[in-house]
Design a protein around this motif. Structure first.
Motif, PDB file in Angstrom:
ATOM      1  N   VAL A  38      20.996 -62.625 165.748  1.00 28.22           N
ATOM      2  CA  VAL A  38      20.499 -63.046 164.434  1.00 28.22           C
ATOM      3  C   VAL A  38      21.671 -63.336 163.503  1.00 28.22           C
ATOM      4  CG1 VAL A  38      19.126 -62.344 162.442  1.00 28.22           C
ATOM      5  CG2 VAL A  38      18.383 -61.722 164.765  1.00 28.22           C
ATOM      6  N   TYR A  39      22.694 -62.499 163.559  1.00 27.31           N
ATOM      7  CA  TYR A  39      23.913 -62.708 162.780  1.00 27.31           C
ATOM      8  C   TYR A  39      24.950 -63.323 163.715  1.00 27.31           C
ATOM      9  CZ  TYR A  39      21.228 -59.425 160.040  1.00 27.31           C
ATOM     10  OH  TYR A  39      20.201 -58.807 159.357  1.00 27.31           O
ATOM     11  N   LYS A  40      25.484 -64.454 163.327  1.00 27.55           N
ATOM     12  CA  LYS A  40      26.235 -65.299 164.257  1.00 27.55           C
ATOM     13  C   LYS A  40      27.690 -64.906 164.455  1.00 27.55           C
ATOM     14  CE  LYS A  40      22.561 -67.619 164.944  1.00 27.55           C
ATOM     15  NZ  LYS A  40      21.802 -67.360 166.187  1.00 27.55           N
ATOM     16  N   ASP A  41      28.181 -63.926 163.728  1.00 30.31           N
ATOM     17  CA  ASP A  41      29.553 -63.510 163.989  1.00 30.31           C
ATOM     18  C   ASP A  41      29.583 -62.646 165.256  1.00 30.31           C
ATOM     19  OD1 ASP A  41      29.916 -60.381 162.544  1.00 30.31           O
ATOM     20  OD2 ASP A  41      28.092 -61.560 162.353  1.00 30.31           O
ATOM     21  N   THR A  42      30.681 -62.735 165.971  1.00 27.76           N
ATOM     22  CA  THR A  42      30.837 -61.993 167.225  1.00 27.76           C
ATOM     23  C   THR A  42      31.815 -60.849 167.014  1.00 27.76           C
ATOM     24  OG1 THR A  42      30.453 -64.007 168.512  1.00 27.76           O
ATOM     25  CG2 THR A  42      31.487 -62.154 169.648  1.00 27.76           C
ATOM     26  N   PRO A  43      31.381 -59.605 167.132  1.00 28.63           N
ATOM     27  CA  PRO A  43      32.313 -58.481 166.987  1.00 28.63           C
ATOM     28  C   PRO A  43      33.356 -58.479 168.096  1.00 28.63           C
ATOM     29  CG  PRO A  43      30.018 -57.754 166.809  1.00 28.63           C
ATOM     30  CD  PRO A  43      29.991 -59.159 167.322  1.00 28.63           C
ATOM     31  N   SER A  44      34.435 -57.775 167.833  1.00 31.24           N
ATOM     32  CA  SER A  44      35.513 -57.624 168.813  1.00 31.24           C
ATOM     33  C   SER A  44      35.617 -56.156 169.206  1.00 31.24           C
ATOM     34  CB  SER A  44      36.840 -58.117 168.221  1.00 31.24           C
ATOM     35  OG  SER A  44      37.910 -57.859 169.105  1.00 31.24           O
ATOM     36  N   LEU A  45      35.600 -55.897 170.504  1.00 29.44           N
ATOM     37  CA  LEU A  45      35.664 -54.523 171.003  1.00 29.44           C
ATOM     38  C   LEU A  45      36.991 -54.309 171.720  1.00 29.44           C
ATOM     39  CD1 LEU A  45      34.126 -51.841 171.330  1.00 29.44           C
ATOM     40  CD2 LEU A  45      33.225 -52.726 173.490  1.00 29.44           C
ATOM     41  N   THR A  46      37.738 -53.302 171.297  1.00 28.73           N
ATOM     42  CA  THR A  46      39.026 -52.978 171.902  1.00 28.73           C
ATOM     43  C   THR A  46      39.079 -51.484 172.221  1.00 28.73           C
ATOM     44  OG1 THR A  46      40.034 -52.641 169.718  1.00 28.73           O
ATOM     45  CG2 THR A  46      40.247 -54.829 170.710  1.00 28.73           C
ATOM     46  N   ALA A  47      40.037 -51.111 173.049  1.00 29.33           N
ATOM     47  CA  ALA A  47      40.211 -49.720 173.446  1.00 29.33           C
ATOM     48  C   ALA A  47      41.640 -49.277 173.145  1.00 29.33           C
ATOM     49  CB  ALA A  47      39.916 -49.538 174.929  1.00 29.33           C
ATOM     50  N   HIS A  48      41.789 -48.071 172.654  1.00 30.45           N
ATOM     51  CA  HIS A  48      43.112 -47.503 172.364  1.00 30.45           C
ATOM     52  C   HIS A  48      43.211 -46.125 173.000  1.00 30.45           C
ATOM     53  CE1 HIS A  48      44.332 -50.579 169.339  1.00 30.45           C
ATOM     54  NE2 HIS A  48      43.029 -50.663 169.139  1.00 30.45           N
ATOM     55  N   ILE A 102      14.435 -53.732 176.007  1.00 30.84           N
ATOM     56  CA  ILE A 102      14.056 -53.723 174.596  1.00 30.84           C
ATOM     57  C   ILE A 102      15.071 -54.435 173.707  1.00 30.84           C
ATOM     58  CG2 ILE A 102      12.718 -51.598 174.831  1.00 30.84           C
ATOM     59  CD1 ILE A 102      15.108 -50.094 173.600  1.00 30.84           C
ATOM     60  N   VAL A 103      16.234 -54.778 174.243  1.00 29.92           N
ATOM     61  CA  VAL A 103      17.244 -55.535 173.492  1.00 29.92           C
ATOM     62  C   VAL A 103      17.242 -56.958 174.032  1.00 29.92           C
ATOM     63  CG1 VAL A 103      19.671 -55.690 172.846  1.00 29.92           C
ATOM     64  CG2 VAL A 103      18.594 -53.442 173.140  1.00 29.92           C
ATOM     65  N   VAL A 104      16.776 -57.903 173.214  1.00 27.46           N
ATOM     66  CA  VAL A 104      16.479 -59.255 173.687  1.00 27.46           C
ATOM     67  C   VAL A 104      17.206 -60.280 172.818  1.00 27.46           C
ATOM     68  CG1 VAL A 104      14.643 -60.849 174.296  1.00 27.46           C
ATOM     69  CG2 VAL A 104      14.193 -58.385 174.305  1.00 27.46           C
ATOM     70  N   PRO A 105      17.894 -61.244 173.427  1.00 26.11           N
ATOM     71  CA  PRO A 105      18.520 -62.313 172.626  1.00 26.11           C
ATOM     72  C   PRO A 105      17.476 -63.195 171.950  1.00 26.11           C
ATOM     73  CG  PRO A 105      19.489 -62.178 174.822  1.00 26.11           C
ATOM     74  CD  PRO A 105      18.260 -61.328 174.851  1.00 26.11           C
ATOM     75  N   GLN A 106      17.826 -63.677 170.784  1.00 26.99           N
ATOM     76  CA  GLN A 106      16.936 -64.577 170.054  1.00 26.99           C
ATOM     77  C   GLN A 106      16.659 -65.845 170.873  1.00 26.99           C
ATOM     78  OE1 GLN A 106      18.502 -65.874 166.284  1.00 26.99           O
ATOM     79  NE2 GLN A 106      16.477 -66.182 165.396  1.00 26.99           N
ATOM     80  N   TYR A 107      15.417 -66.313 170.827  1.00 23.71           N
ATOM     81  CA  TYR A 107      14.923 -67.517 171.513  1.00 23.71           C
ATOM     82  C   TYR A 107      14.736 -67.328 173.023  1.00 23.71           C
ATOM     83  CZ  TYR A 107      16.608 -69.383 167.083  1.00 23.71           C
ATOM     84  OH  TYR A 107      16.853 -69.577 165.744  1.00 23.71           O
ATOM     85  N   HIS A 140      17.578 -54.154 157.960  1.00 26.53           N
ATOM     86  CA  HIS A 140      16.874 -54.723 159.118  1.00 26.53           C
ATOM     87  C   HIS A 140      17.466 -54.118 160.392  1.00 26.53           C
ATOM     88  CE1 HIS A 140      14.884 -57.658 156.542  1.00 26.53           C
ATOM     89  NE2 HIS A 140      16.068 -57.955 156.022  1.00 26.53           N
ATOM     90  N   PRO A 141      17.123 -52.878 160.702  1.00 23.32           N
ATOM     91  CA  PRO A 141      17.774 -52.186 161.820  1.00 23.32           C
ATOM     92  C   PRO A 141      17.460 -52.772 163.194  1.00 23.32           C
ATOM     93  CG  PRO A 141      15.940 -50.896 160.963  1.00 23.32           C
ATOM     94  CD  PRO A 141      16.131 -52.030 160.018  1.00 23.32           C
ATOM     95  N   LEU A 142      16.418 -53.596 163.321  1.00 24.43           N
ATOM     96  CA  LEU A 142      16.067 -54.182 164.618  1.00 24.43           C
ATOM     97  C   LEU A 142      16.622 -55.591 164.792  1.00 24.43           C
ATOM     98  CD1 LEU A 142      12.363 -52.970 165.015  1.00 24.43           C
ATOM     99  CD2 LEU A 142      14.474 -51.891 165.818  1.00 24.43           C
ATOM    100  N   LEU A 143      17.377 -56.077 163.806  1.00 27.49           N
ATOM    101  CA  LEU A 143      18.019 -57.393 163.900  1.00 27.49           C
ATOM    102  C   LEU A 143      19.515 -57.177 164.052  1.00 27.49           C
ATOM    103  CD1 LEU A 143      16.076 -59.347 161.113  1.00 27.49           C
ATOM    104  CD2 LEU A 143      15.570 -59.181 163.563  1.00 27.49           C
ATOM    105  N   TRP A 144      20.059 -57.578 165.219  1.00 27.29           N
ATOM    106  CA  TRP A 144      21.443 -57.291 165.550  1.00 27.29           C
ATOM    107  C   TRP A 144      22.276 -58.569 165.599  1.00 27.29           C
ATOM    108  CZ3 TRP A 144      21.526 -53.204 170.081  1.00 27.29           C
ATOM    109  CH2 TRP A 144      20.856 -52.038 169.641  1.00 27.29           C
ATOM    110  N   SER A 145      23.577 -58.365 165.618  1.00 25.89           N
ATOM    111  CA  SER A 145      24.522 -59.472 165.724  1.00 25.89           C
ATOM    112  C   SER A 145      24.576 -59.985 167.154  1.00 25.89           C
ATOM    113  CB  SER A 145      25.915 -59.004 165.294  1.00 25.89           C
ATOM    114  OG  SER A 145      26.431 -58.092 166.257  1.00 25.89           O
TER     115      SER A 145
END
Length: 257
Positions: free
Chosen positions: A99-109, A17-22, A176-181
């Motif tokens: 949809v939103y072109k910025d890429t989040p950064s995930l880190t662990a502490h 159910i989580v699909v990349p654009q295009y 737009h809760p169904l449009l993700w980064s």
């Protein structure tokens, strides 16, 4: 419109159910035997897509070849049987990522290497401010407790072996809760067992005596023996131990052959 109170159809999506654009995705609907038509609809549109099942199969495929922003919808399906439509299936929310072109950064502490039973906090950072952060583990939603958060920190406590794996996070706005980064970097969490402590003898515990091996054929070795294990008559000496108790003991001289 006539509806029947028969088993409602089931609905799911492949690959998920989580699909990349295009990219492409297929929504599948399944009903009971004897279905004459299956149709797919959504809450966001009054348009229906109908198909007639081919052969004895009860599953109908609805492919979406090019996923766009308008593909992010809440879908459901219905089937026609004996001139009556069934109840609607459970809803299926199709999410479009990238949809939103910025890429989040995930880190662990404190770090991605975590001790079993310990704690670790995941941080999802992004230049864009999102209302909701979504965390996935090994490509699936981490859990309902962590799937939708209005903040960017996720505490895992206590850590179990099941928490090991590869994590990613996404962001989405409330409007737009169904449009993700785009997905964040992949973060691999490694769960290790607790480190074993060096076992040291207690101060009052006797240590095991080590007898050196003879380096010369005529080398003499002394050993502490128990009198009851000796044969014959031997006059034992009196030994004083650490607790000031006096017990009989015998020292015998052993020579190498």
């Amino acid at each position: 419109m006539l509806y029947i109170k028969e088993l409602k159809p089931s609905i799911w999506a492949v690959p998920g159910i989580v699909v990349p654009q295009y990219s492409s995705v297929t929504v599948l609907c399944r009903g009971p035997p004897g279905v004459s038509e299956m149709r797919l609809g959504s809450r966001e549109s009054s348009e229906w897509f109908g198909k007639i099942p081919q052969g004895p199969q009860e599953t109908v495929e609805f492919p979406i070849e090019n996923v766009t922003l308008t593909s992010a919808r809440t879908y459901y399906c219905e089937y026609l049987k004996e001139r009556a439509w069934s109840a609607q299936s459970d809803p299926l929310q199709l999410v479009v990522t990238g949809v939103y072109k910025d890429t989040p950064s995930l880190t662990a502490h404190p770090g991605p290497r975590v001790t079993l039973g310990g704690n670790v906090t995941l941080f999802c950072h992004s230049a864009h401010v999102y209302d909701t952060i979504h965390v996935f583990k090994d490509g699936n939603a981490f859990s309902q407790d962590y799937l939708h958060q209005d903040h960017a920190t996720f505490l895992i406590s206590p850590v179990t072996l099941a928490h090991g794996g590869t994590y990613t996070c996404y962001g989405s706005p409330q409007t737009h809760p169904l449009l993700w980064s785009l997905p964040s970097n992949a973060l691999n969490i490694l769960v290790t067992d607790a480190a074993l402590k060096d076992i040291q003898p207690e101060e009052d515990e006797p240590t095991e005596m080590q007898v050196p091996s003879a380096e010369h054929p005529n080398e003499v070795t002394y050993a502490l023996l128990q009198p009851e294990t000796l044969m014959g008559s031997v006059d034992p000496l009196t030994c004083t131990f650490k607790d000031d108790s006096k017990q009989p003991c015998v020292y015998a001289t052993l020579t190498s052959p």
